[in-house]
Write a protein that holds these residues in place. Structure first.
Motif, short mmCIF file in Angstrom:
data_model
loop_
_atom_site.label_atom_id
_atom_site.label_comp_id
_atom_site.label_asym_id
_atom_site.label_seq_id
_atom_site.Cartn_x
_atom_site.Cartn_y
_atom_site.Cartn_z
N ILE A 96 0.98 -1.33 0.52
CA ILE A 96 -0.42 -0.18 -0.14
C ILE A 96 0.96 1.41 -0.05
O ILE A 96 0.65 1.91 -1.08
N ARG A 97 1.67 0.78 1.03
CA ARG A 97 2.72 2.12 0.83
C ARG A 97 3.98 2.86 -0.49
O ARG A 97 3.55 3.47 -1.04
N ARG A 98 4.39 1.34 -1.51
CA ARG A 98 4.55 1.71 -2.38
C ARG A 98 3.85 2.37 -3.83
O ARG A 98 4.33 2.32 -4.63
N HIS A 101 -0.29 5.61 -5.61
CA HIS A 101 -1.46 6.20 -6.90
C HIS A 101 -2.56 5.27 -7.52
O HIS A 101 -3.11 5.44 -8.06
N VAL A 102 -1.62 4.37 -6.82
CA VAL A 102 -2.86 3.02 -6.41
C VAL A 102 -3.88 3.01 -5.43
O VAL A 102 -5.42 2.70 -6.03
N PHE A 103 -3.68 3.56 -4.36
CA PHE A 103 -4.42 3.27 -3.18
C PHE A 103 -5.11 4.36 -2.15
O PHE A 103 -5.61 4.80 -1.23
N ASN A 109 -3.79 10.50 -5.69
CA ASN A 109 -2.85 9.83 -7.00
C ASN A 109 -1.89 10.62 -7.67
O ASN A 109 -1.82 11.90 -7.63
N ILE A 110 -1.01 10.03 -8.50
CA ILE A 110 0.54 10.38 -9.22
C ILE A 110 -0.14 10.10 -10.53
O ILE A 110 -0.25 8.95 -10.96
#
Length: 284
Positions: A96-98, A101-103, A109-110
């Motif tokens: 989740i941390r890495r 952009h998804v979570f 968002n990235i």
């Protein structure tokens, strides 16, 4: 106890195997160090199934690899260090941390172009956090070799350690000098054999392997690839012995070392192979 698709059943089975008195005597004798080689072996089995494209085998091998994770987690739980659930929580937190952009929420968002840089930044942060958790004496000295990953296969890591040391001139200048070192290590093994010192023999064998990797590096050969090739060659030539004995109506158990040795030499003359190692039991 019945099979199940639920991970909790696997955890229960492992707990039963490790229960004193009623558990499995072999499983109860194991510790992290004795199980580690099996963990590495199972990872290679997974890779092999993928290489062969055998998905049925891959399913089985992934199960074997999962068992290794459960095994280590169970032993850690017995020491009140952590449990399987903690392992799952650690990897889910990391994923989740890495992947912000998804979570991340809609405002976090990235853009695709920023994903790689974010990944590298987060990994660097995690590495710094791990270093900070270590005892002070482990972090006071930053070695040139610190960047060589510890989780690699031993042959590969030996190659990388040597390459890194060579960047500051700590290296042999001539492959023949490495060959002399190999002879020196072999002599030390012979001396250890005379002393019948098991621990020393293991250490000296490791030194010899390290020197052989050094030679491979100097002649431009990848030691892992080279050994895989020799393994295949040994299998091919041993199969020749088996076929030849079967054609004579003889089994391996009934054959003498001299007969097998003669067939090995015949196999060496086949077009399919050259320069395989002589079996260790040979009197040659």
């Amino acid at each position: 106890m019945t099979p199940s698709r639920d991970i909790s059943r696997l955890i229960e089975i492992m707990a039963a195997l490790r229960t004193p008195v009623t558990g499995c005597p072999w499983d109860l004798e194991q510790d992290f160090a004795t199980i580690a080689p099996y963990t590495i072996e199972e990872a290679y089995e997974v890779a092999d199934a993928i290489t062969r494209g055998d998905l049925d085998d891959l399913r089985e091998e992934l199960g074997d690899l999962l068992l290794q994770v459960v095994y280590h987690a169970r032993m850690a739980e017995e020491q009140n260090a952590f449990a399987f659930g903690d392992v799952v929580e650690a990897i889910t937190r990391k994923l989740i941390r890495r992947h912000p952009h998804v979570f991340a929420d809609k405002d976090g968002n990235i853009a695709p172009a920023g994903v790689k840089s974010a990944w590298e930044r987060i990994k660097a942060e995690e590495k710094a956090e791990r270093v900070a958790r270590r005892p002070t004496e482990e972090t006071t000295h930053k070695s040139l070799l610190s960047s060589v990953k510890a989780g690699q296969p031993a042959l590969t890591r030996a190659m990388e350690l040597q390459r890194k040391a060579s960047t500051v001139g700590f290296d042999w200048n001539d492959p023949r000098a490495v060959l002399a070192k190999i002879r020196e290590e072999a002599d030390e093994i012979e001396a250890a054999l005379d002393r019948k010192d098991v621990d020393e023999l293991a250490e000296e064998t490791g030194d010899l392997l390290f020197a052989l990797v050094n030679l491979a590096r100097h002649v431009g050969a990848d030691p892992e690839t080279a050994l895989r090739g020799t393994n295949a060659k040994f299998e091919r030539r041993f199969a020749y012995i088996e076929r030849a004995l079967a054609a004579r109506g003889c089994s391996l158990e009934d054959a003498t070392l001299e007969e097998m040795d003669a067939l090995w030499n015949e196999a060496k003359g086949e077009k399919s192979g050259a320069a395989a190692p002589i079996p260790a039991q040979s009197t040659r």
